[in-house]
Design a protein around this motif. Structure first.
Motif, PDB file in Angstrom:
ATOM      1  N   GLN A   6      61.873  78.883  53.540  1.00 36.67           N
ATOM      2  CA  GLN A   6      61.504  77.522  53.150  1.00 36.67           C
ATOM      3  C   GLN A   6      60.181  77.052  53.757  1.00 36.67           C
ATOM      4  O   GLN A   6      60.084  75.949  54.295  1.00 36.67           O
ATOM      5  CB  GLN A   6      62.637  76.559  53.487  1.00 36.67           C
ATOM      6  N   GLY A   7      59.163  77.894  53.689  1.00 33.57           N
ATOM      7  CA  GLY A   7      57.848  77.507  54.166  1.00 33.57           C
ATOM      8  C   GLY A   7      57.660  77.593  55.667  1.00 33.57           C
ATOM      9  O   GLY A   7      56.666  77.122  56.199  1.00 33.57           O
ATOM     10  N   ARG A   9      54.698  76.586  50.215  1.00 32.00           N
ATOM     11  CA  ARG A   9      55.945  77.361  50.318  1.00 32.00           C
ATOM     12  C   ARG A   9      55.834  78.611  49.445  1.00 32.00           C
ATOM     13  O   ARG A   9      56.292  78.622  48.306  1.00 32.00           O
ATOM     14  CB  ARG A   9      57.117  76.491  49.884  1.00 32.00           C
TER      15      ARG A   9
END
Length: 172
Positions: free
Chosen positions: A60-61, A133
């Protein structure tokens, strides 16, 4: 905290000075990965075999890098600098571990601390926020500065890891 950041700046400055000296020494004196070429004979310090082992996770980034620097000798090193380069931009704000500094839009450097003969340095953990992301990030880990030591085996301190945004850990 200011003392630690000052120490990192000192390591970064020392690395830049080493690069400048290598450039003056001429071609062939400096090997990829930031170590003096084996047998170059110019400016070579003690011989050491720096290696990095760890894992990379993307979720998630957020990219997490955990590693342990090691030295197989034959000499101990007072300090070295490991470089982590990414295929994706870092977010503007980062909370970096002690002894680490941002070196560019996609690059972080961290001091290893002392690397004893046949021993390990301090554990280095990075939780890096990415600007976007991405579905995957290519992570390159290598020695940026090693105090001028000769390292005859550069293969164990230069890693390329592809991390997919799955939360899985990829070992190196």
């Amino acid at each position: 905290m200011a003392v630690r950041r000052g120490a990192v700046r000192g390591v970064v400055v020392a690395g830049l000075l080493a690069l400048a000296c290598a450039a003056q020494a001429g071609p062939g004196a400096w090997a990829p990965g930031g170590a003096w070429a084996a047998g170059s004979g110019r400016g070579a310090g003690p011989e050491a075999d720096v290696a990095y082992h760890g894992r990379v996770t993307l979720s998630q980034g957020r990219l997490r890098v955990w590693m342990v620097p090691e030295n197989e000798g034959p000499a101990a090193l007072a300090n070295a600098t490991v470089r982590v380069r990414l295929s994706a931009d870092l977010a503007d704000r980062q909370e970096l571990a002690d002894g680490c500094a941002r070196a560019g839009a996609r690059e972080v450097v961290c001091e290893t601390g002392p690397l004893p003969l046949h021993g390990r340095g301090r554990h280095i953990g990075l939780a890096l926020a990415l600007a976007e992301r991405p579905a995957e990030v290519l992570v390159r880990i290598d020695t940026w500065w090693n105090g001028g030591a000769t390292d005859r085996d550069l293969a164990d301190n230069d890693h390329l890891v592809l991390a997919l945004d799955t939360g899985d850990a990829y070992a190196f």
